[in-house]
Motif scaffolding. Sequence first.
Motif, PDB file in Angstrom:
ATOM      1  N   THR A   1       0.764  -1.184   0.165  1.00 40.48           N
ATOM      2  CA  THR A   1      -0.007   0.241   0.063  1.00 40.48           C
ATOM      3  C   THR A   1       0.967   1.219   0.084  1.00 40.48           C
ATOM      4  O   THR A   1       1.589   1.484   0.951  1.00 40.48           O
ATOM      5  CB  THR A   1      -0.975   0.184   1.210  1.00 40.48           C
ATOM      6  OG1 THR A   1      -1.814  -1.119   1.067  1.00 40.48           O
ATOM      7  CG2 THR A   1      -1.894   1.133   1.159  1.00 40.48           C
TER       8      THR A   1
ATOM      9  N   GLY B   1       1.104   5.283   0.213  1.00 43.42           N
ATOM     10  CA  GLY B   1       0.333   6.385   0.385  1.00 43.42           C
ATOM     11  C   GLY B   1       0.680   7.566  -0.481  1.00 43.42           C
ATOM     12  O   GLY B   1       2.038   7.738  -0.316  1.00 43.42           O
TER      13      GLY B   1
ATOM     14  N   VAL C   1      -3.186   4.722  -2.043  1.00 46.27           N
ATOM     15  CA  VAL C   1      -4.237   5.687  -1.189  1.00 46.27           C
ATOM     16  C   VAL C   1      -3.719   6.935  -1.454  1.00 46.27           C
ATOM     17  O   VAL C   1      -2.718   7.382  -1.014  1.00 46.27           O
ATOM     18  CB  VAL C   1      -4.365   5.430   0.425  1.00 46.27           C
ATOM     19  CG1 VAL C   1      -5.044   6.164   1.156  1.00 46.27           C
ATOM     20  CG2 VAL C   1      -4.268   3.906   0.765  1.00 46.27           C
TER      21      VAL C   1
ATOM     22  N   GLN D   1      -3.449  14.427   6.884  1.00 47.83           N
ATOM     23  CA  GLN D   1      -3.585  13.344   5.766  1.00 47.83           C
ATOM     24  C   GLN D   1      -2.213  12.360   6.142  1.00 47.83           C
ATOM     25  O   GLN D   1      -2.486  11.091   6.166  1.00 47.83           O
ATOM     26  CB  GLN D   1      -3.334  14.026   4.431  1.00 47.83           C
ATOM     27  CG  GLN D   1      -4.705  14.872   4.175  1.00 47.83           C
ATOM     28  CD  GLN D   1      -4.568  15.444   2.835  1.00 47.83           C
ATOM     29  OE1 GLN D   1      -3.514  15.730   2.157  1.00 47.83           O
ATOM     30  NE2 GLN D   1      -5.709  15.975   2.325  1.00 47.83           N
TER      31      GLN D   1
ATOM     32  N   LYS E   1      -3.004  10.361   9.254  1.00 47.03           N
ATOM     33  CA  LYS E   1      -4.016   9.474   9.086  1.00 47.03           C
ATOM     34  C   LYS E   1      -3.288   8.300   8.129  1.00 47.03           C
ATOM     35  O   LYS E   1      -3.615   7.173   8.483  1.00 47.03           O
ATOM     36  CB  LYS E   1      -5.036   9.918   8.232  1.00 47.03           C
ATOM     37  CG  LYS E   1      -6.350   9.026   8.005  1.00 47.03           C
ATOM     38  CD  LYS E   1      -7.515   9.789   6.997  1.00 47.03           C
ATOM     39  CE  LYS E   1      -8.809   8.933   6.906  1.00 47.03           C
ATOM     40  NZ  LYS E   1      -8.422   8.019   5.871  1.00 47.03           N
ATOM     41  N   MET E   2      -2.449   8.356   7.079  1.00 48.14           N
ATOM     42  CA  MET E   2      -1.897   7.167   6.485  1.00 48.14           C
ATOM     43  C   MET E   2      -1.062   6.559   7.239  1.00 48.14           C
ATOM     44  O   MET E   2      -0.911   5.276   7.417  1.00 48.14           O
ATOM     45  CB  MET E   2      -1.146   7.769   5.369  1.00 48.14           C
ATOM     46  CG  MET E   2      -2.233   8.246   4.229  1.00 48.14           C
ATOM     47  SD  MET E   2      -1.238   8.615   2.464  1.00 48.14           S
ATOM     48  CE  MET E   2      -2.631   9.419   1.627  1.00 48.14           C
TER      49      MET E   2
ATOM     50  N   ASP F   1      -1.604   6.113  10.576  1.00 44.24           N
ATOM     51  CA  ASP F   1      -2.342   5.432  11.603  1.00 44.24           C
ATOM     52  C   ASP F   1      -2.976   4.232  10.731  1.00 44.24           C
ATOM     53  O   ASP F   1      -3.301   3.077  11.413  1.00 44.24           O
ATOM     54  CB  ASP F   1      -3.384   6.284  11.964  1.00 44.24           C
ATOM     55  CG  ASP F   1      -3.127   7.426  12.993  1.00 44.24           C
ATOM     56  OD1 ASP F   1      -1.914   7.070  13.496  1.00 44.24           O
ATOM     57  OD2 ASP F   1      -3.765   8.356  13.036  1.00 44.24           O
ATOM     58  N   GLU F   2      -3.163   4.304   9.415  1.00 40.30           N
ATOM     59  CA  GLU F   2      -3.561   3.074   8.665  1.00 40.30           C
ATOM     60  C   GLU F   2      -2.477   2.400   8.297  1.00 40.30           C
ATOM     61  O   GLU F   2      -2.920   1.210   7.633  1.00 40.30           O
ATOM     62  CB  GLU F   2      -4.431   3.813   7.550  1.00 40.30           C
ATOM     63  CG  GLU F   2      -5.707   4.422   7.862  1.00 40.30           C
ATOM     64  CD  GLU F   2      -6.389   5.253   6.487  1.00 40.30           C
ATOM     65  OE1 GLU F   2      -5.626   5.371   5.599  1.00 40.30           O
ATOM     66  OE2 GLU F   2      -7.374   5.572   6.797  1.00 40.30           O
ATOM     67  N   LYS F   3      -1.440   2.558   8.656  1.00 39.56           N
ATOM     68  CA  LYS F   3      -0.074   1.739   8.474  1.00 39.56           C
ATOM     69  C   LYS F   3       0.026   1.260   6.945  1.00 39.56           C
ATOM     70  O   LYS F   3       0.225   0.156   6.570  1.00 39.56           O
ATOM     71  CB  LYS F   3      -0.201   0.393   9.353  1.00 39.56           C
ATOM     72  CG  LYS F   3      -0.352   0.581  10.741  1.00 39.56           C
ATOM     73  CD  LYS F   3      -0.601  -0.693  11.449  1.00 39.56           C
ATOM     74  CE  LYS F   3      -0.608  -0.435  12.980  1.00 39.56           C
ATOM     75  NZ  LYS F   3      -0.874  -1.539  13.827  1.00 39.56           N
ATOM     76  N   VAL F   4       0.112   2.214   6.209  1.00 36.67           N
ATOM     77  CA  VAL F   4       0.632   2.214   4.796  1.00 36.67           C
ATOM     78  C   VAL F   4       1.957   1.545   4.619  1.00 36.67           C
ATOM     79  O   VAL F   4       2.631   1.707   5.795  1.00 36.67           O
ATOM     80  CB  VAL F   4       0.327   3.553   3.919  1.00 36.67           C
ATOM     81  CG1 VAL F   4      -1.085   3.924   3.885  1.00 36.67           C
ATOM     82  CG2 VAL F   4       1.433   4.593   4.382  1.00 36.67           C
TER      83      VAL F   4
END
Length: 351
Positions: free
Chosen positions: A26, A28, A62, A76, A79-80, A82-85
Amino acid sequence: MTLTLAACGSGDDGAEASPTKGDDITVGLLLPEKANSRYEKFDYPIIKKKVDALTDGKGKVVYANAEQDAAAQNRQLQKMVDEKVDVLLLDAVDSSAIAAGVKKAKKAGIPVIAYDRLAEGPIDAYISFDNEEVGQVQGRALADRLDGGKGQKIVMMNGAVTDPNAAQFKAAALTELKAKVTIAKSYDTKDWKPANARANMMAAISAIGAGNIAGVYSANDGMAGGVISALKAAGVTKLPPITGQDAELDAVQRILAGDQFMSVYKPYPEEAETAAEVAVARVRGYGIEFDSLTPDKVSSPTDKNVPANLVQVAPLTRTTIESTVIQDGIYTVEEICTAKYRSACSELGIK
């Protein structure tokens, strides 16, 4: 044979990325604004397509655009994280303000690749164009076009102070201009906005006199549009030579019409595809591949000798439209040669 990636700007700042990641990557992607059409039209879709190709359709991108808001971009980025890209491709709104976010990403074990603009903080690599070459191409083209002695007055419409690229464009352009012309007015244009460039140009016209302006160094095409608008509003019918950068469609058409003298063509597909390759290679931990993709070195105010890939650029004038943006598939002849510009295209043999 297993290849291990050497540390790039790591150490006390955070953990290394895992060298065992497969295709389920993934990426980011953080882009700075939408005023310049290139980010939505070229950068994002090209990066997305390349990541898909490199990961056999299993990777994903993302995407977030900060729309010129540095605080929004920090949110932003967080958030990325935290989402563990797996990796971040970052084109910073404000290269200094984003540094704390870069450190957070590194601490979380997420490598950060600076894209197009050199962000501060412990980045792993930098993918961009050769910014010094851009400024030199612009400055040299304007100086050669004027070729009338030191007494000729020009206005410099530089980019935003929050963008380190702008400082490089300006400094490199000055090496070509300062001994050959008189710089009557120079502006650092807030947020690169065409409206701000227009206001600056109106102030320059008021101070210098429209008839005394021999040329305008505009750092990009959007601002060139603002400059042209100001000159026309002041009653100028024969426009002085005006530079630009980015080869935006509007600018290409202005060059055809003779309103804008030149732009700088930056091959976005090469830059974007290279960025995607570097991001994927960094996550996978392929040291030899990563090193071959980053043969250059750059330094930011916070980090030295950052691995980099600096893509070369080319001047875009009326006579090079076909060999640049058309040849590379950036625009079609139909997109450029609309009814308003058909005769100019015909004159140049563009069909």
